[in-house]
Enzyme design. Structure first.
Site, PDB file in Angstrom:
ATOM      1  N   HIS A 162      22.888  -9.725 -17.689  1.00 30.40           N
ATOM      2  CA  HIS A 162      21.896  -9.373 -18.700  1.00 30.40           C
ATOM      3  C   HIS A 162      21.223  -8.031 -18.430  1.00 30.40           C
ATOM      4  O   HIS A 162      21.107  -7.164 -19.308  1.00 30.40           O
ATOM      5  CB  HIS A 162      20.870 -10.498 -18.756  1.00 30.40           C
ATOM      6  CG  HIS A 162      19.926 -10.461 -19.901  1.00 30.40           C
ATOM      7  ND1 HIS A 162      18.705  -9.838 -19.832  1.00 30.40           N
ATOM      8  CD2 HIS A 162      20.006 -10.997 -21.135  1.00 30.40           C
ATOM      9  CE1 HIS A 162      18.068  -9.988 -20.980  1.00 30.40           C
ATOM     10  NE2 HIS A 162      18.833 -10.689 -21.785  1.00 30.40           N
ATOM     11  N   SER A 187      16.627  -9.458 -26.737  1.00 25.81           N
ATOM     12  CA  SER A 187      16.883  -8.775 -25.470  1.00 25.81           C
ATOM     13  C   SER A 187      17.593  -7.458 -25.696  1.00 25.81           C
ATOM     14  O   SER A 187      17.495  -6.554 -24.869  1.00 25.81           O
ATOM     15  CB  SER A 187      17.766  -9.638 -24.568  1.00 25.81           C
ATOM     16  OG  SER A 187      17.022 -10.571 -23.861  1.00 25.81           O
ATOM     17  N   ASP A 189      14.349  -7.123 -15.379  1.00 24.41           N
ATOM     18  CA  ASP A 189      15.433  -7.984 -15.856  1.00 24.41           C
ATOM     19  C   ASP A 189      16.097  -8.678 -14.681  1.00 24.41           C
ATOM     20  O   ASP A 189      15.484  -8.887 -13.635  1.00 24.41           O
ATOM     21  CB  ASP A 189      16.432  -7.155 -16.661  1.00 24.41           C
ATOM     22  CG  ASP A 189      16.962  -7.912 -17.866  1.00 24.41           C
ATOM     23  OD1 ASP A 189      17.765  -8.842 -17.669  1.00 24.41           O
ATOM     24  OD2 ASP A 189      16.568  -7.589 -19.006  1.00 24.41           O
TER      25      ASP A 189
END
EC number: 3.4.14.10
Length: 1492
Positions: A359, A545, A128
């Site tokens: 994220h 996600s 990520d």
């Protein structure tokens, strides 16, 4: 939105949760447990949730209110109910525990029964943006181990070159790479005494979100200083006006100049503020070996207030590789950004690892966060450990690179990871293919790593799953589901759905080769930890996600149990358990499996499956879990490629029954023993799930595999979507579920009503369309052709009325008529109360092409009774899927009374020659002048209005590499298994921008590919060839770079692969630099007849083509070109290609050009010769007429010898003694033979002015330049020049042209000499001042200042030396001039030198405007600065930098200008601007090109 490649969804501020809804209240008692969290507001309809774009992250962070939710906003009755049931305490906490959804997937039930199987012993790689080591919940596991095992930057974006070695001085200081002096901590051990140094800009390390915040904070402080500077400048101007009478301004030029300067300072400060640019702080890095381990320290003082001492290198606590000590640092309190350091390559590279977005931390938190005091906020597997593999490249904003993802795979193997979660992805042209997919599949199949990935956020249309998660067989692609609990607690919606549903944006299958794409679903939203630099502990995000780590955490629970019990961990075993126990969703809708996969995973049920699937413990056999199955289907007719399923979509495919040959191959690990392969003998029952699929009833499969036939008969099916499967069960173990499935997706498109001659009339045509039954569209996943299917006219289908509720979707499939090139759609809303947000998709699939290439993707908010029209390009003869969805948070029912879709078409054909590919592109050869094309309307269409407009919008500049190097990468982070070596090919391209503008570097063959690329990766760095400044970093997606005219550009391309031969054959790979033409481009004339084209070519002005009306079947000619040469861009040299578009059709609704455009290209022809361009031999353009008067052979010989000798003078090096002697000899001879010859004098001046600094920048050297300049000035008759230019030009005769040419040359020589003289005089003045200052310093103890006579003596001696040298040019004249200057210099006072400069500049300004003409702006700035008119000097420098003059394009020149600006700011007392200019120098003038 973080990136177009994002898969989670962004929420904008809305209403916070105050009172639980009825649905939410009913959920409060489901689970108990306390949770403290920051509540994120709900999504605001009006901004589309970030879809899966060009590639990258699959989520966008939500805004957070940062407050705690309460029931304070509820009514008195509700409050009483809550208080009576203690809901304000336990039940409300239970509600908020659903913000980290675990109940939906059975994880809480599993942990209740098996609390020790909470992820302990499981290692999970998080591919990520990187994970913040200081984030809440990511410190320890449930059994006290470090939560994060390692933090790695796989992209290299944080690499710092520390190959430079420094030694400490006696004071314990070293020179940092930034140029700063760094004091070392005396307690640091360094047996070798070698300190490796490097530097990096903070803005190149941290995320763009943090960069924005830091810039705002820093600018706020900077503005305080700026306001003070402006106030001082305004006060100085006011004081001058107060103290200076108006009469003085009118009579005193100096007073007028002084006021203009003060006024200019105020204006300069205001103008500078508009161009404010913050390059960010520069940090120094130091690396050393302390005898036991490599250590590193950072100097972050630039991030702290100046003079505070904070952030000094000596105060830094040294760090080593994170995996060794699990320690991290923080840049400063202002940014609160944590980082780790990893020392690589024996200390030559320092990797500063910083997350490039929130994220990754959020994903890690969902997977495995552990809050000892707040278990309700735990992630799914709080006992698991994680390895953070940063695959998002900070240089690209957070987009992944091939290098990053492959290094992630290597790290996963090196760390012994059991699981990988990857919440990234993008559209792909070819599913289940590419170098990364090969390596990932190897990791899964050979090494048993389970790879979980997001399916994508590009729904609700079919075939929108992204790579790698939704397109790769070895990976688990996870769709995103929202439950009523998550909607209430996480999204804080006003009205939670009565039952769970798929987020509308969650991508759908099948893949283009028939695979289902989505394996299963999991909750796709959560409030989870985020990095500390976000200034909040947790945040709401949603997207696939989030569903992927949710599923990944659930799988970690299963693995934890299997590790504890010794169970086999085979990925295919886990897949079978999860898929066969998932809760089916979507009912019997034909798109249910394509939307949800096998359903919502259930961890507790999967565990029961694993405990009863008959697989022996892993210790008994490496193949204990048995084989997995590879299934491929091939059309029996040999049409199309092999697929992992059957996908019938296009009209010709569904028109008749289709037969397929299906192969099934059991697969074992390649290391499996022969005995294990012999044991493979599966007795399978084959069952079709629907009556329109036929297959054999049984199949016995051995290790070599078997094949069987499948028949798909769509003949009796209605238009719409149909889905079925061929399911294989073990004969003796049907209860364990299918061993494999062959998915079959069949689309039977609706035929569009056409005229009698139309395509499809024989297959139903309008009659078939009208007979289509209405299908309800209020439920998600309807069959596909809702509405009455009626038509009001040819080429139009009407699909309304349609009813919707929140989250409901409607999809229709239409066979686009052949020849159609665009579609127009009208939506008309019925009467309803509140506006509703609708997602609108129009999708077509083409071979080897991403769905994004042929997709309408938009959203619209419709109020009751409103109308919306749109149009988009379509491909004729291809099925179009039209998808409409009322967004899931857009509450209430709605109706679309009209959904009308109309098709139109314009076809293009070229007759022979270069334009031989009608309908795709049209190649025009400029040498042919014009090209005939035929424009037609399809035989079925209605009358279509045509308005031809051709525009050339880009110039293609092809480049070949000027350098190439191929090298193996031996670092541990690039080490593949089995001794395989990754190689890197580095290609260097160089060019110079012929014109200013935007240039896009393209590699057409390999661009836009990451996961499906056969190469491991591609990375392109664009740098200024002169200054080495990095201009752009790019990967698979080309981006435009703005360049100035004349800018030198270096483009370095890195390609990686483990096959050396593949790279070696790409050493000469072409690169196309596409320049965007100014404005709207170049218009290419279009004519209706050959006659008009011929007249235009002859300059007679043919009439351009006007509007025309084409009826069905009509054909009309058009002529493209000729293009007048004066319209060609200056850099469009012969052989280059101009590209653009040709627009023909006009919209029926709303007017304007239709969205379909034909691509055109234009090959630039050879340039016209000068004689032909001027009319040839008519006395106006020939060289003969302009030739000088005929000379005798003796004169010609003498001039030729003279010119050759002057050329030799130019080539001789004065730094070499023999050459210098020859120079003096030739110069003496030439001046004697050709006294006053201007080219000789100017060449001598340039030679002296261009000598090395050690000679030129001395008193003697500068005096020699002045003397040489005076010699040139004396050789030019200024009066004659003034007389010539002072009268209006004479007749355009050869004699006049000769005279003008001579006068222009003399003027240029005079101007050049005056400019050089003025510059040399000022430099001599500066030198004198420096020498005087040095002398004063030497005699400081005697308190004796240097006397003016001494200064005069220095200058007089210098002038005498220059006179001796200049005597070689014109001995008598030079000696006389020197003799005249000597007494003047001897008698001069310090104020005399400025007069000489002023006199020289006054003479120069007679011929040029130094304040506006680019070649003289630098000199003008120096003169103004000398007069202390600093604002005027700054103005001149800025004007120079904005020009294309060579004085502003060279690296040294630009650096000198920057240094001068910094000095001017200092002289003005503008320290904040001086500091900024120096900070910018580190960015604009790096010492080396950035590392690849």
């Amino acid at each position: 939105m973080l990136l177009p490649r994002l898969a989670s969804r962004a929420l904008t501020p809305g209403l916070p949760l105050s009172t639980p809804s009825a649905v939410a209240r009913s959920l409060l008692r489901l689970n108990h447990g306390r949770a403290t969290l920051a509540v994120s507001p709900t999504w605001s309809p009006g901004v589309e949730q970030g879809g899966q774009g060009a590639g990258g992250l699959l989520s966008v962070p939500h805004a957070s209110s940062g407050g705690s939710a309460s029931a304070s906003g509820s009514s008195s009755d509700e409050r009483a109910e809550l208080e009576g049931g203690s809901m304000l305490d336990e039940d409300v906490s239970a509600l908020f525990s659903h913000a980290m959804p675990k109940h939906e997937i059975g994880a809480l039930r599993f942990l209740q029964d098996h609390p020790e199987y909470d992820g302990r012993g499981v290692k999970i790689c998080i591919f990520d943006t990187g994970v913040d080591p200081g984030a809440a919940g990511l410190q320890i596991t449930t059994d006290g181990k470090p939560k994060i095992i390692d933090i790695i930057d796989c992209t290299g974006s944080g690499d710092v070159d520390t190959s430079r070695v420094e030694k400490a001085d006696v004071d314990g200081c070293i020179a940092g790479a930034s140029g700063r002096k760094l004091r070392l901590n005396p307690d640091w051990k360094n047996p070798t005494g070698e300190w490796r140094v490097g530097c990096k800009h903070v803005y190149g390390l941290v995320s763009r979100g943090l960069v924005s915040r830091l810039k705002e904070e820093r600018k706020r402080k900077w503005e305080e200083t700026q306001r003070g500077a402006i106030a001082e400048a305004v006060a100085a101007l006011a004081k001058f006006d107060k103290d200076t009478p108006a009469s003085k301004l009118g009579s005193d030029p100096e007073a007028k100049k002084e006021r203009a300067e003060l006024e200019g300072r105020v204006a300069a400060l205001k103008d500078l503020a508009k161009s404010y640019e913050d390059p960010g702080p520069l940090i120094d890095a130091v690396v050393w070996h302390d005898g036991a381990a490599w250590r590193a320290a950072l100097d972050t003082s630039a991030l702290h207030p100046a003079g505070s001492g904070a952030g000094a290198l000596a105060a830094f606590t040294p760090l080593t590789n994170y995996a060794d000590e699990h320690k991290y640092g923080t840049f400063s309190e202002l940014d609160a950004c944590n980082f780790v350091l990893n020392i690589l390559d024996g200390g030559r590279t320092l990797s500063v690892v910083v997350d490039c977005g929130a994220h990754g931390t959020h994903v890690a938190g969902i997977t495995a966060a552990h809050f000892p005091d707040d278990p309700g906020s735990n992630g799914i597997a709080p006992g698991a450990q994680i390895i953070s593999c940063k695959i998002g490249d900070t240089r690209l904003g957070s987009m992944e690179t091939g290098t990053g993802v492959v290094r992630g795979l290597i790290a996963a193997r090196q760390h012994g990871a059991h699981l990988i979660n990857m919440s990234y992805g993008e559209p792909t042209t070819t599913p289940n293919a590419g170098r990364f997919i090969e390596l990932a599949t190897e990791l899964v199949r050979k090494h048993g790593v389970i790879f979980v990935a997001s399916a994508g956020n590009a729904g609700p249309a079919l075939t929108t799953v992204g790579a790698p998660g939704g397109t790769s067989s070895a990976l688990f692609g996870v769709g995103a589901y929202v439950s009523p609990q998550l909607a209430a607690a996480g999204h804080s919606v006003l009205e939670a759905p009565a039952e769970g549903l798929q987020y509308n944006w969650s991508s759908r299958g099948p893949t283009s080769d028939g695979h289902t794409g989505v394996a299963f679903s999991a909750p796709g939203g959560a409030i989870a930890p985020v990095p500390q630099w976000t200034q909040q502990r947790r945040q709401l995000m949603n997207g696939t996600s989030m569903s992927s780590p949710n599923a990944c955490g659930g799988i970690a629970l299963l693995l934890s149990g299997l590790l504890a019990t010794g169970g086999a961990l085979a990925p295919h075993r886990l897949r079978r358990a999860l898929e066969n126990t998932a809760t089916p969703l979507g009912g019997g809708a034909p798109d249910a499996v394509l939307t949800y996969g096998r359903g919502l995973i259930q961890i507790d049920a999967a565990w029961e499956y694993l405990m009863n699937d008959g697989v022996p413990p892993a210790a008994t056999s490496p193949t204990a879990a048995g084989p997995w199955y590879e299934v491929e289907a091939m059309c029996a007719e040999g049409r199309g490629p092999r697929g992992r399923g059957i996908y019938i979509r296009e009209p010709h495919e569904s028109a008749k029954p289709q037969s397929y040959r299906v192969s099934v191959t059991p697969k074992l690990n390649e290391d499996a023993a022969t005995s294990a392969r012999l044991d493979v003998e599966d007795r399978l029952l084959l069952e079709p799930s629907v009556p329109w699929i036929t297959c054999p009833p049984a199949l016995m499969v051995h290790s070599a595999g078997r094949s069987f036939d499948v028949l798909v008969d769509p003949s009796r099916l209605p238009p719409g979507l149909h889905y079925g499967e061929v399911v294989a069960h073990e004969l003796e173990a049907r209860g364990r579920g299918p061993l494999f499935r062959l998915p079959v997706t069949l689309i039977k498109p609706l035929a569009v009503p056409l005229a009698a001659t139309a395509y499809g009339a024989g297959a139903g045509g309008a009659t078939a369309a009208a007979a289509t039954p209405a299908v309800a569209a209020t439920a998600s996943g309807t069959n596909g052709n809702g509405g009455n299917g009626s038509s009001s006219s040819v080429g139009t289908v009407s699909l309304g009325p349609l009813g919707f509720t929140a989250g409901s979707e409607f999809r229709a499939f239409v066979a686009v008529p052949p020849g159609a090139t665009w579609a127009e759609m009208t939506l008309r809303a019925g009467p309803y109360d509140t506006p509703k947000l609708f997602l609108l998709r129009g999708t077509q699939l083409r071979p080897d092409t991403s769905y994004r290439q042929h997709e309408l993707r938009t959203q619209v908010t419709l109020s009751g009774g409103s109308e919306y029209n749109t149009a988009w390009e379509v491909v004729g003869g291809c099925t179009l899927e039209l998808t409409l969805a009322q967004f899931w948070t857009s509450a209430g029912a709605s109706q679309l009374e009209t959904v009308e879709l109309s098709f139109y078409g314009v076809e293009l054909a070229a007759e022979g020659g270069s334009g031989s590919r009608p309908g795709t592109d049209l190649a025009l050869d400029g040498a042919e002048l014009a090209r005939k094309v035929l424009v037609s309307a399809p035989a079925w269409s209605r009358a279509t209005r045509i308005r031809a407009e051709a525009k050339l919008t880009h110039l293609n500049i092809p480049l070949r590499p000027s350098e190439s190097s191929l090298e193996p990468l031996t670092a541990a982070r690039d080490a593949l298994t089995e001794g395989r070596v990754v190689y890197r090919l580095l290609l260097t391209y160089k060019t110079t921008a012929g014109e200013a503008g935007k240039y896009k570097p393209c590699l057409p063959l390999i661009n836009h590919q990451i996961y499906d690329s056969p190469l491991e990766s591609q990375l392109l760095l664009v740098s200024d060839g002169a200054t080495r400044q990095l201009l752009s970093t790019q990967d698979a997606g080309p981006e435009p770079v703005t360049l100035k005219k004349g800018a030198e550009v270096v483009l370095r391309l890195a390609l990686r692969h483990d096959n050396q031969e593949v790279l070696d054959k790409m050493r000469s790979l072409p690169l196309v630099l596409k320049r965007v033409l100014d404005g709207s481009g170049v218009s290419l004339p279009v004519f209706a007849s050959r006659r008009d084209a011929i007249l235009a070519a002859g300059g007679g002005g043919g009439s351009p083509a006007g509007d025309m009306l084409l009826r069905a079947g009509d054909v009309a000619p058009l002529w493209l070109g000729p293009l007048p040469e004066d319209r060609l861009p200056k850099d469009a040299t012969p052989g280059r290609l101009l590209t653009g578009t040709l627009t023909l059709g006009q919209l029926k609704r709303g007017g304007g050009a239709a969205p379909h455009k034909f691509r055109i290209s234009y090959l630039v022809p050879p340039a016209a010769s000068p004689s032909s361009a001027s009319g040839g031999g008519n006395g106006n353009g020939g060289a003969k007429d302009d030739a000088a008067v005929e000379k005798t052979p003796e004169e010609k010989l003498s001039e030729a010898v003279r010119d050759a000798q002057i050329k030799l003078l130019k080539d001789l090096k004065l730094s070499d003694a023999p050459q210098a002697a020859l120079y003096d000899k030739l110069l003496s001879e030439l001046t004697s033979a050709h006294p006053g010859h201007l080219p000789l004098l100017t060449e001598h001046l340039k030679k002296l002015d261009g000598r090395e600094a050690a000679v030129r920048n001395t008193a003697a050297g500068l005096a020699a330049v002045v003397a040489a300049a005076d010699a040139v000035i004396g050789a030019v008759d200024g009066g004659a020049l003034a007389a010539f230019y002072g009268v209006k030009g004479g007749d355009d005769t050869p004699e006049h042209r000769r005279t003008k040419k001579d006068m222009d040359e003399r003027k240029a020589a005079l101007v050049d000499a005056l400019a050089r003289k003025a510059a040399a005089l000022m430099e001599a003045e500066e030198l004198t001042e420096k020498e005087a200052a040095a002398t004063k310093e030497e005699n400081k103890e005697e308190k004796k200042e240097a006397q003016p006579e001494e200064e005069d003596a220095v200058l007089a001696a210098a002038l005498e030396a220059s006179a001796n040298e200049a005597a070689a040019v014109e001995p008598a004249a030079a000696a006389a001039e020197a003799a005249e200057l000597k007494p003047a210099a001897a008698e001069a006072k310090p104020a005399a030198a400025p007069d000489a400069v002023a006199v020289c500049m006054q003479e120069l300004r007679k011929w040029v405007d130094t304040a506006s003409e680019a070649p003289h702006l630098l000199l003008h700035a120096k003169v103004e600065a000398r007069a202390k008119r600093y604002a005027a000097a700054l103005k001149a420098l800025d004007k120079l930098l904005g020009s294309d003059d060579k004085a502003a394009t060279g690296a040294a020149a630009r650096r000198d200008i920057s240094d001068m600006k910094a000095k001017l700011y200092a002289a003005l007392g503008w320290g904040h601007w001086e500091a900024q200019e120096k900070d910018l120098q580190a960015v604009r003038f790096p010492k080396d090109l950035p590392p690849m």
